[in-house]
Write an enzyme that holds these catalytic residues in place. Structure first.
Site, PDB file in Angstrom:
ATOM      1  N   ASP A  64       0.816  -1.226   0.000  1.00 19.65           N
ATOM      2  CA  ASP A  64       0.000   0.000   0.000  1.00 19.65           C
ATOM      3  C   ASP A  64       0.846   1.271   0.000  1.00 19.65           C
ATOM      4  OD1 ASP A  64      -2.185  -1.692   0.119  1.00 19.65           O
ATOM      5  OD2 ASP A  64      -2.323  -1.576   2.295  1.00 19.65           O
TER       6      ASP A  64
ATOM      7  N   LYS B  92       1.845   2.071  -5.089  1.00 19.79           N
ATOM      8  CA  LYS B  92       2.416   1.510  -6.331  1.00 19.79           C
ATOM      9  C   LYS B  92       1.496   1.770  -7.524  1.00 19.79           C
ATOM     10  CE  LYS B  92       2.455  -2.507  -4.340  1.00 19.79           C
ATOM     11  NZ  LYS B  92       2.088  -2.116  -2.970  1.00 19.79           N
TER      12      LYS B  92
ATOM     13  N   GLY C 294      -4.595  -4.381  -3.703  1.00 21.41           N
ATOM     14  CA  GLY C 294      -5.588  -3.346  -3.995  1.00 21.41           C
ATOM     15  C   GLY C 294      -4.822  -2.098  -4.365  1.00 21.41           C
ATOM     16  N   HIS C 295      -4.810  -1.741  -5.639  1.00 19.57           N
ATOM     17  CA  HIS C 295      -4.018  -0.606  -6.121  1.00 19.57           C
ATOM     18  C   HIS C 295      -4.958   0.514  -6.543  1.00 19.57           C
ATOM     19  CE1 HIS C 295      -0.479  -3.522  -7.169  1.00 19.57           C
ATOM     20  NE2 HIS C 295      -0.810  -3.534  -5.895  1.00 19.57           N
TER      21      HIS C 295
ATOM     22  N   ARG D  61       2.930 -28.991  -5.800  1.00 21.83           N
ATOM     23  CA  ARG D  61       2.703 -29.619  -7.112  1.00 21.83           C
ATOM     24  C   ARG D  61       1.332 -30.276  -7.214  1.00 21.83           C
ATOM     25  NH1 ARG D  61       8.219 -32.581  -6.212  1.00 21.83           N
ATOM     26  NH2 ARG D  61       7.149 -32.574  -4.210  1.00 21.83           N
TER      27      ARG D  61
ATOM     28  N   GLN E 162       1.946  -6.104  -3.133  1.00 29.36           N
ATOM     29  CA  GLN E 162       2.427  -6.186  -1.738  1.00 29.36           C
ATOM     30  C   GLN E 162       3.729  -5.391  -1.604  1.00 29.36           C
ATOM     31  OE1 GLN E 162       1.417  -9.563  -3.242  1.00 29.36           O
ATOM     32  NE2 GLN E 162      -0.541  -8.698  -2.710  1.00 29.36           N
TER      33      GLN E 162
ATOM     34  N   THR F 236      -8.428  -3.213  -0.243  1.00 31.79           N
ATOM     35  CA  THR F 236      -9.043  -4.514  -0.530  1.00 31.79           C
ATOM     36  C   THR F 236     -10.035  -4.911   0.557  1.00 31.79           C
ATOM     37  OG1 THR F 236      -7.183  -5.267  -1.836  1.00 31.79           O
ATOM     38  CG2 THR F 236      -8.516  -6.994  -0.842  1.00 31.79           C
ATOM     39  N   THR F 237      -9.676  -4.722   1.815  1.00 28.63           N
ATOM     40  CA  THR F 237     -10.531  -5.219   2.902  1.00 28.63           C
ATOM     41  C   THR F 237     -11.184  -4.091   3.702  1.00 28.63           C
ATOM     42  OG1 THR F 237      -8.628  -5.277   4.383  1.00 28.63           O
ATOM     43  CG2 THR F 237      -9.147  -7.323   3.205  1.00 28.63           C
TER      44      THR F 237
ATOM     45  N   VAL G  19       2.079  14.309  -3.465  1.00 32.32           N
ATOM     46  CA  VAL G  19       1.505  15.294  -2.526  1.00 32.32           C
ATOM     47  C   VAL G  19      -0.012  15.162  -2.458  1.00 32.32           C
ATOM     48  CG1 VAL G  19       3.427  16.922  -2.770  1.00 32.32           C
ATOM     49  CG2 VAL G  19       1.454  17.098  -4.325  1.00 32.32           C
TER      50      VAL G  19
HETATM   51  P1  GDP Z   1      -0.745   0.269  -3.548  1.00 31.59           P
HETATM   52  O1  GDP Z   1      -1.355  -0.994  -3.074  1.00 31.59           O
HETATM   53  O2  GDP Z   1       0.727   0.332  -3.298  1.00 31.59           O
HETATM   54  O3  GDP Z   1      -1.077   0.597  -4.975  1.00 31.59           O
HETATM   55  O4  GDP Z   1      -1.369   1.429  -2.649  1.00 31.59           O
HETATM   56  P2  GDP Z   1      -2.933   1.590  -2.210  1.00 31.59           P
HETATM   57  O5  GDP Z   1      -3.690   2.119  -3.348  1.00 31.59           O
HETATM   58  O6  GDP Z   1      -3.422   0.372  -1.551  1.00 31.59           O
HETATM   59  O7  GDP Z   1      -2.756   2.657  -1.035  1.00 31.59           O
HETATM   60  C1  GDP Z   1      -2.191   3.872  -1.255  1.00 31.59           C
HETATM   61  C2  GDP Z   1      -3.193   4.920  -0.775  1.00 31.59           C
HETATM   62  O8  GDP Z   1      -2.556   6.182  -0.758  1.00 31.59           O
HETATM   63  C3  GDP Z   1      -4.376   5.084  -1.724  1.00 31.59           C
HETATM   64  O9  GDP Z   1      -5.492   5.461  -0.992  1.00 31.59           O
HETATM   65  C4  GDP Z   1      -3.920   6.188  -2.662  1.00 31.59           C
HETATM   66  O10 GDP Z   1      -4.996   6.897  -3.253  1.00 31.59           O
HETATM   67  C5  GDP Z   1      -3.194   7.057  -1.669  1.00 31.59           C
HETATM   68  N1  GDP Z   1      -2.098   7.872  -2.219  1.00 31.59           N
HETATM   69  C6  GDP Z   1      -1.111   7.516  -3.068  1.00 31.59           C
HETATM   70  N2  GDP Z   1      -0.213   8.516  -3.180  1.00 31.59           N
HETATM   71  C7  GDP Z   1      -0.656   9.522  -2.392  1.00 31.59           C
HETATM   72  C8  GDP Z   1      -0.130  10.803  -2.023  1.00 31.59           C
HETATM   73  O11 GDP Z   1       0.941  11.207  -2.474  1.00 31.59           O
HETATM   74  N3  GDP Z   1      -0.872  11.535  -1.152  1.00 31.59           N
HETATM   75  C9  GDP Z   1      -2.071  11.101  -0.641  1.00 31.59           C
HETATM   76  N4  GDP Z   1      -2.735  11.893   0.184  1.00 31.59           N
HETATM   77  N5  GDP Z   1      -2.567   9.900  -0.929  1.00 31.59           N
HETATM   78  C10 GDP Z   1      -1.857   9.121  -1.780  1.00 31.59           C
HETATM   79  P1  IMO Z   2      -0.922  -4.217  -2.206  1.00 32.44           P
HETATM   80  O1  IMO Z   2      -0.493  -4.800  -3.538  1.00 32.44           O
HETATM   81  C1  IMO Z   2      -0.961  -4.546   2.133  1.00 32.44           C
HETATM   82  C2  IMO Z   2      -1.060  -8.589   3.818  1.00 32.44           C
HETATM   83  C3  IMO Z   2      -2.285  -9.026   4.569  1.00 32.44           C
HETATM   84  C4  IMO Z   2      -1.637  -9.930   5.591  1.00 32.44           C
HETATM   85  C5  IMO Z   2      -0.545 -10.615   4.799  1.00 32.44           C
HETATM   86  C6  IMO Z   2      -0.914 -11.988   4.245  1.00 32.44           C
HETATM   87  O2  IMO Z   2      -2.212  -3.506  -2.260  1.00 32.44           O
HETATM   88  O3  IMO Z   2       0.183  -3.437  -1.591  1.00 32.44           O
HETATM   89  P2  IMO Z   2      -2.489 -12.749   2.234  1.00 32.44           P
HETATM   90  O4  IMO Z   2      -3.947 -12.530   1.993  1.00 32.44           O
HETATM   91  O5  IMO Z   2      -1.614 -12.221   1.145  1.00 32.44           O
HETATM   92  O6  IMO Z   2      -2.140 -14.160   2.585  1.00 32.44           O
HETATM   93  O7  IMO Z   2      -2.165 -11.903   3.572  1.00 32.44           O
HETATM   94  O8  IMO Z   2      -0.251  -9.750   3.713  1.00 32.44           O
HETATM   95  N1  IMO Z   2      -1.295  -8.098   2.430  1.00 32.44           N
HETATM   96  C7  IMO Z   2      -1.218  -6.824   2.072  1.00 32.44           C
HETATM   97  N2  IMO Z   2      -1.018  -5.702   2.813  1.00 32.44           N
HETATM   98  N3  IMO Z   2      -1.066  -4.453   0.788  1.00 32.44           N
HETATM   99  C8  IMO Z   2      -1.238  -5.562   0.027  1.00 32.44           C
HETATM  100  O9  IMO Z   2      -1.219  -5.525  -1.319  1.00 32.44           O
HETATM  101  C9  IMO Z   2      -1.366  -6.812   0.670  1.00 32.44           C
HETATM  102  N4  IMO Z   2      -1.556  -8.081   0.239  1.00 32.44           N
HETATM  103  C10 IMO Z   2      -1.496  -8.853   1.329  1.00 32.44           C
HETATM  104  O10 IMO Z   2      -2.935  -7.928   5.177  1.00 32.44           O
HETATM  105  O11 IMO Z   2      -1.012  -9.175   6.593  1.00 32.44           O
HETATM  106 MG    MG Z   3      -2.857  -1.624  -1.787  1.00 35.97          MG
END
Ligand code: GDP
Ligand code: IMO
Ligand code: MG
Length: 422
Positions: free
Chosen positions: A13, A16, A40-41, A144, A223, A298-299, A412
């Site tokens: 999170d 990315k 969850g991106h 496997r 992740q 995601t959750t 930002v």
């Molecule tokens: P990912 O899984 O690495 O793609 O990241 P997520 O989307 O799960 O979580 C990143 C969170 O930060 C999301 O809610 C984005 O909208 C937010 N986000 C990303 N970059 C920025 C930033 O520079 N500033 C703020 N305020 N939010 C951001």
């Molecule tokens: P993105 O791509 C943050 C965490 C879960 C748990 C551990 C194992 O959005 O960054 P799993 O369901 O994979 O067996 O859970 O990994 N986890 C994440 N935490 N961002 C994610 O993906 C994650 N994918 C799994 O919360 O701690």
């Molecule tokens: Mg995420």
């Protein structure tokens, strides 16, 4: 543009999705190589929020091709739900633009049920998984005994799935847990197979032709480094290699064709799920949650929050070979008088500059902090790095000095336009 791997350098999170979206403009093909719909991106563009789970974020750009590689585990029913959600948002996902590896493994309803069952049995040792069946699907792959995407189209697929689910139901009955609806699941998977058939192919052949044609690629990591099954805070990790090597093994693109690795970090640290987190600060977390920030994509779970941890970042630059850092969420630190940054840990009287192998030791480690002054002004409308407040620029310079890695983009705000590169 060169072939670039984007990895999370913390616990996921990091933002990315937003960085991949930003860089997609300059690339032709976006590849996911590991993980599943545990990811969850988030990408926000023109006021619309898109959350991608299995499909590479590049899908939001109509002229780009996306690949789900062999290293990904795929729940076909939820993949189709994702395709349908995108269609409702005006993004059409055609088979000409999304190629899915026939070698990727399937996530079955039994994997989801076993994920939940194992978590329940772990009690207070639970991992806090996303309950998407990811661990059990990868376990079957390594054992496997898994099923791959190409098997969806075998004549006996439904019979094998039925057998698999019936066996799982015996386990669930023993545990007093509600059984899987076998007939409903078999029908859903058979329907999904027909819809997915045009998407499934040998992505390795496609990617190597693209390499021969010098088409540029972006590898969208899922992740983060500390969820990596080898380098993360084991056992509080996910079940794939989330670090840069995973981009190669999960796509069939060899290491010498990777030109650059970009590590994505938040300006602070977050973690969702259980496990050690040395710089965790509940008070900081309360402030972030109060602002409506840091809830899982995601959750929906609250993310745990803490300070930037240079011990973890140092090790992440080693194991990923990070060439550049993309720092997101710098605006999250706007209101603070002072910003703690962890430079080392102390454990049993020793000063550590790399994380210990044992999760229990990491839990006991005491962070040693430097304290930097805050800038105490909103930066979400800044559009040039040079226009950031001086103390914010000092914060960036400090991180670069301490890691030896340049920060080439700064977030930002969550919108596509809120990424500063010059
Ligand atoms: P990912 O899984 O690495 O793609 O990241 P997520 O989307 O799960 O979580 C990143 C969170 O930060 C999301 O809610 C984005 O909208 C937010 N986000 C990303 N970059 C920025 C930033 O520079 N500033 C703020 N305020 N939010 C951001
Ligand atoms: P993105 O791509 C943050 C965490 C879960 C748990 C551990 C194992 O959005 O960054 P799993 O369901 O994979 O067996 O859970 O990994 N986890 C994440 N935490 N961002 C994610 O993906 C994650 N994918 C799994 O919360 O701690
Ligand atoms: Mg995420």
């Amino acid at each position: 543009m060169s072939n670039t791997v984007i990895v999370g350098a913390q616990w996921g999170d990091e933002g990315k999705g937003k960085i991949v979206d930003y860089l997609t403009d300059q690339t032709e093909i976006v590849v996911r190589a590991q993980g599943g719909n545990n990811a969850g991106h988030t990408v926000i563009s023109e006021g619309v929020t898109y959350i991608l789970h299995l499909i590479p974020s590049g899908i939001l750009w109509p002229s780009k091709t996306c690949v789900i590689g062999n290293g990904v585990v795929i729940d076909p029913v939820s993949l189709l739900e994702e395709i349908d959600t995108l269609a409702e948002q005006g993004i059409t996902v055609e088979a000409s633009r999304l190629l899915i590896s026939n070698r990727a493994h399937l996530v079955l309803p039994s994997h989801r049920a076993i994920d939940a069952l194992k978590e329940a049995r772990r009690g207070d040792q639970k991992i806090g998984t996303t309950n998407r069946g990811i661990g059990p699907a990868y376990s079957d792959k390594i054992d496997r005994s898994g099923m791959r995407l190409h098997e969806l189209f075998d004549e006996n697929f439904s019979a094998r799935l039925k057998e698999n689910l019936e066996q799982c139901n015996l386990l669930l009955s023993e545990a007093g847990i509600e059984n899987i609806d076998v007939e409903g699941s078999v029908t859903a998977y058979a329907k999904a197979a027909e819809r997915l058939r045009p998407f499934v192919c040998d992505t390795i052949g496609f990617l190597h032709q693209a390499l021969a044609d010098n088409r540029s690629m972006l590898f969208e990591g899922a992740q983060g480094t500390y969820l990596d099954v080898d380098f993360g805070t084991y056992p509080y990790v996910t079940s794939s290699n989330t670090t840069s090597g995973g981009a190669c093994t999960g796509s069939g693109v060899p290491p010498q064709r990777i030109d650059k690795v970009v590590g994505v970090i938040k300006a602070y640290t977050t973690r969702v799920g259980e496990g050690p987190f040395p710089t965790e600060d509940d008070g900081f977390g309360d402030v972030m949650h109060g602002m409506g920030r840091e809830f899982g994509a995601t959750t929906g779970r609250e993310r745990r929050c803490g300070w930037l941890d240079l011990v973890l970042l140092r090790y992440a630059t080693y194991v990923n070979g990070i060439d550049e850092l993309a720092m997101t969420n710098l605006d999250g630190l706007d209101g603070l008088d002072e910003i703690p940054v962890c430079t080392h840990y102390e454990l049993d009287g020793e000063k550590l500059d790399l994380p210990p192998a044992s999760a229990a030791d990491l839990e006991r480690a005491t962070p040693i902090y430097d304290t930097l002054p805050g800038w105490k002004s909103p930066i979400d409308e800044v559009r040039k790095l040079a226009d950031l407040p001086e103390k914010a620029r000092d914060y960036l310079a400090y991180v670069t000095k301490m890691t030896g890695v340049p920060i080439t983009s700064v977030g930002v705000g969550p919108d596509r336009t809120q990424t500063l590169v010059d």
